[in-house]
Design a protein around this motif. Structure first.
Motif, PDB file in Angstrom:
ATOM      1  N   GLY A   1       0.838  -0.463   0.160  1.00 22.03           N
ATOM      2  CA  GLY A   1      -0.251  -0.017  -0.191  1.00 22.03           C
ATOM      3  C   GLY A   1       0.883   1.382  -0.380  1.00 22.03           C
ATOM      4  N   GLN A   2      -0.289   2.501   0.227  1.00 19.39           N
ATOM      5  CA  GLN A   2       1.173   3.781   0.279  1.00 19.39           C
ATOM      6  C   GLN A   2       1.949   3.602   1.490  1.00 19.39           C
ATOM      7  N   GLY A   3       3.349   4.057   1.072  1.00 26.34           N
ATOM      8  CA  GLY A   3       4.622   3.821   1.779  1.00 26.34           C
ATOM      9  C   GLY A   3       5.583   2.380   2.112  1.00 26.34           C
ATOM     10  N   HIS A   4       4.282   1.469   1.170  1.00 23.71           N
ATOM     11  CA  HIS A   4       5.194  -0.438   1.882  1.00 23.71           C
ATOM     12  C   HIS A   4       4.958  -0.205   0.493  1.00 23.71           C
ATOM     13  N   LEU A   5       5.447  -0.201  -0.885  1.00 25.07           N
ATOM     14  CA  LEU A   5       5.483  -0.665  -2.617  1.00 25.07           C
ATOM     15  C   LEU A   5       6.433  -1.453  -2.860  1.00 25.07           C
ATOM     16  N   VAL A   6       7.663  -1.114  -2.288  1.00 30.21           N
ATOM     17  CA  VAL A   6       8.905  -1.466  -2.656  1.00 30.21           C
ATOM     18  C   VAL A   6       9.388  -2.274  -2.074  1.00 30.21           C
ATOM     19  N   SER A   7      10.469  -3.142  -2.504  1.00 31.78           N
ATOM     20  CA  SER A   7      11.533  -4.501  -0.993  1.00 31.78           C
ATOM     21  C   SER A   7      12.176  -3.273  -0.391  1.00 31.78           C
ATOM     22  N   LYS A   8      12.610  -3.749   0.588  1.00 34.12           N
ATOM     23  CA  LYS A   8      13.335  -3.040   1.860  1.00 34.12           C
ATOM     24  C   LYS A   8      14.137  -2.254   1.219  1.00 34.12           C
ATOM     25  N   GLU A   9      15.411  -3.278   0.041  1.00 32.28           N
ATOM     26  CA  GLU A   9      16.685  -2.750   0.049  1.00 32.28           C
ATOM     27  C   GLU A   9      16.231  -1.426  -0.546  1.00 32.28           C
ATOM     28  N   GLU A  10      15.090  -0.794  -1.268  1.00 33.09           N
ATOM     29  CA  GLU A  10      14.768   0.077  -2.395  1.00 33.09           C
ATOM     30  C   GLU A  10      13.964   1.313  -1.503  1.00 33.09           C
ATOM     31  N   ALA A  11      13.844   1.228  -0.434  1.00 32.00           N
ATOM     32  CA  ALA A  11      12.454   1.439   0.225  1.00 32.00           C
ATOM     33  C   ALA A  11      13.962   2.317   1.128  1.00 32.00           C
ATOM     34  N   THR A  12      15.023   1.412   0.979  1.00 31.41           N
ATOM     35  CA  THR A  12      16.239   2.398   2.334  1.00 31.41           C
ATOM     36  C   THR A  12      16.936   3.308   1.446  1.00 31.41           C
ATOM     37  N   ALA A  13      17.477   2.769   0.262  1.00 30.46           N
ATOM     38  CA  ALA A  13      17.824   3.662  -1.375  1.00 30.46           C
ATOM     39  C   ALA A  13      16.895   4.860  -0.798  1.00 30.46           C
ATOM     40  N   GLN A  14      15.932   5.012  -1.199  1.00 32.05           N
ATOM     41  CA  GLN A  14      14.722   5.991  -0.987  1.00 32.05           C
ATOM     42  C   GLN A  14      14.921   7.137   0.686  1.00 32.05           C
ATOM     43  N   ASP A  15      14.983   6.258   1.306  1.00 32.21           N
ATOM     44  CA  ASP A  15      14.988   7.636   2.212  1.00 32.21           C
ATOM     45  C   ASP A  15      16.059   7.477   2.348  1.00 32.21           C
ATOM     46  N   ILE A  16      17.332   7.206   2.620  1.00 34.17           N
ATOM     47  CA  ILE A  16      19.081   7.483   2.503  1.00 34.17           C
ATOM     48  C   ILE A  16      18.717   9.009   1.302  1.00 34.17           C
ATOM     49  N   ALA A  17      18.101   8.713   0.542  1.00 40.36           N
ATOM     50  CA  ALA A  17      18.245   9.665  -0.921  1.00 40.36           C
ATOM     51  C   ALA A  17      17.137  10.971  -0.127  1.00 40.36           C
TER      52      ALA A  17
END
Length: 524
Positions: free
Chosen positions: A102-118
């Protein structure tokens, strides 16, 4: 069989060189298309889709590349469409029901972490700046569509930035004014008001090489900087180098280790087991009104089937009388509502149900609030659905009546049976043998008749402000409002509701199928 056929001089097109060449051209074309699709899936990193596409290509080659497996040549295309359009959506929906997708939970953990870092990028002294235009894909909602950064650097080069990275942007339709892109094919530029409504704009960043990222600085400029978050994969923690806050993984998000503070913006998709089903039955917001909606849902489906079937049957019986002239014209006129699009008919009926200016109140001199009163709104939906559904039942019943054996009806007349007794004891049982499964299918369709409810009443009227359960809501429209209609869509929860509806419809349809099996004995 082939030898006998050749002895009789029968020529099969498949044996000719022309048809053989055409067949292999089509096979090669199908394999090329499969290769193209597999390459696209490979670029997206979807290994299972690549394997599935390769398997389909192998089946096409094995089945159509030989003279054997004649039945498979006719069945393969249908089976593939069945698997792709029916089985796979069901399997995917059921699988999604056990995730937090759902919203905020659309990608894998690696991709989400990369976005948070960005998103944690801050400007570094001496880093380049860009002219910025915030955009979404053409045709998408400006306040909820995926964000794109259209960038122009100091040398005049154009780029497009997404959450996955930065790419060059070229094309004859790209226009640059005062160092900013003002038009690009396929994209819609957001104005200042639309951009201010985007809560995700402040955290959005485009990842760049070296671990940096490009973030917006105001509305018309962007900068390249470095992240403040550092990911320790071995310890599975994120550390903010500025605040020294350590984040740990919890509930598919990075949250402060001490429990104080907000989680990071982007979470990831993970398996939650029966969590979504537990939420449906234990959360007070979702549970409230569920029973009343379920009762109305069943009544709506049953009444819709009964009313449309009875009216369609009566009209079919009337026009089945050969003494009536112009039956073809009458039958053509009666199927007009079935030929019109549903959304057109629903909108027309909504205007006719208007309390002040509607045609119904005007002609009947009534003052009924059709769409504002709970029971009147339910009646309005049933009336509209009767108009939309009776032509289908009329067509089915007409065909079934014309297929009844005349000798049975004549025998009933000889035995002294009147018209009503013949209808009740002869025609109706024989009719239900053919129509019974269609009535069950009609029940399943009306149980999930989302389009009519959404167009006519939007699930309302609502008893009180803030109440999510509407008086005319069906389970499917209620689920849509709770799980998908808000600002934070939860596709996993919506899939769980869809699975529950599927099971309910299946369980309620079983008695009908058992009854249909018994009716088949009438023809034996």
């Amino acid at each position: 069989m082939t030898e006998h056929s050749e002895a009789r001089g029968i020529s099969f097109p498949g044996k000719s060189a022309k048809w053989l060449a055409v067949r292999w051209v089509l096979i090669v074309a199908a394999l090329l298309v499969a290769g193209y699709v597999a390459a696209k899936f490979a670029d997206a990193g979807d290994t299972m889709a690549v394997v599935g596409t390769a398997f389909v290509a192998m089946l096409v080659l094995l089945v159509y590349g030989t003279r054997r497996a004649i039945p498979a040549k006719y069945l393969l295309v249908g089976v593939l469409f069945l698997a792709g359009l029916q089985i796979w959506p069901i399997v995917y929906t059921a699988a999604t029901a056990f995730t937090n997708y759902g919203q905020g939970h659309l990608v894998s953990k690696e991709e989400a972490t990369a976005q948070d870092i960005a998103y944690s990028v801050v400007q570094v002294a001496g880093s380049p700046t860009y002219g910025l235009s915030v955009a979404v894909k053409e045709g998408t909602n400006p306040t909820s569509g995926q964000l794109y950064f259209l960038l122009t650097d100091d040398s005049g080069k154009n780029f497009i930035g997404t959450a996955k990275g930065l790419q060059p942007l070229s094309g004859s339709g790209v226009k640059v004014t005062d160092g900013r892109i003002t038009a690009a094919p396929g994209y819609t530029m957001l104005n200042l008001l639309e951009a201010n409504k985007r809560k995700d704009l402040a955290n959005f960043a485009v990842p760049t090489k070296g671990g940096g990222g490009i973030k917006a600085s105001g509305f018309s400029e962007a900068f390249e900087g470095r992240p403040t978050l550092v990911w320790d994969k071995k310890a599975d923690t994120l550390t903010d180098t500025r605040t020294k806050t350590v984040y740990v993984a919890k509930d598919a998000r990075w949250v402060p280790k001490g429990g104080d503070g907000d989680p990071l913006a982007v979470g990831w998709k993970e398996n939650v087991g029966f969590g979504n089903f537990k939420t449906i039955f234990t959360n007070s917001t979702y549970r409230s009104g569920f029973l009343s909606i379920f009762v109305w849902n069943v009544c709506f489906a049953v009444l819709s089937v009964l009313t449309t079937f009875i009216l369609g049957l009566l009209l079919a019986l009337m026009l089945n009388d050969r003494r009536i002239r112009g039956r073809g014209v009458y039958r053509t006129l009666l199927i007009v509502p079935y030929a019109l699009p549903v959304f057109v008919s629903a909108l027309v009926w909504m205007s006719m149900f208007n309390q002040e200016f509607g045609l119904i109140n005007t002609m009947t001199h009534l003052n009924i609030d059709w769409l504002g009163n709970a029971w009147a709104a339910r009646a309005a939906i049933l009336i509209t659905n009767l108009w939309l559904g009776f032509p289908y039942m009329f067509i089915v019943c007409t065909g079934a009546l014309q297929s009844l054996p005349d000798d049975v009806v004549e025998a009933a007349k000889i035995d002294g049976a009147g018209p009503l007794r013949t209808l009740r004891s002869i025609k109706l049982p024989l009719l239900l043998v053919a129509v019974g499964p269609l009535l069950i299918a009609s029940f399943a369709f009306n149980f999930n008749n989302f389009g009519l409810v959404q167009l006519l009443t939007q699930g309302g009227p609502f008893d009180q402000a803030g109440n999510e359960a509407g008086s005319t809501d069906l389970l499917i429209s209620y689920a849509f409002r709770l799980a998908l209609g808000g600002t934070n869509p939860n596709y996993g929860l919506a899939s769980a509701v869809a699975v529950i509806i599927f099971l309910l419809v299946g369980l309620m349809s079983l008695p009908g199928f058992w009854r249909s099996r018994k009716l088949e004995e009438v023809n034996r």
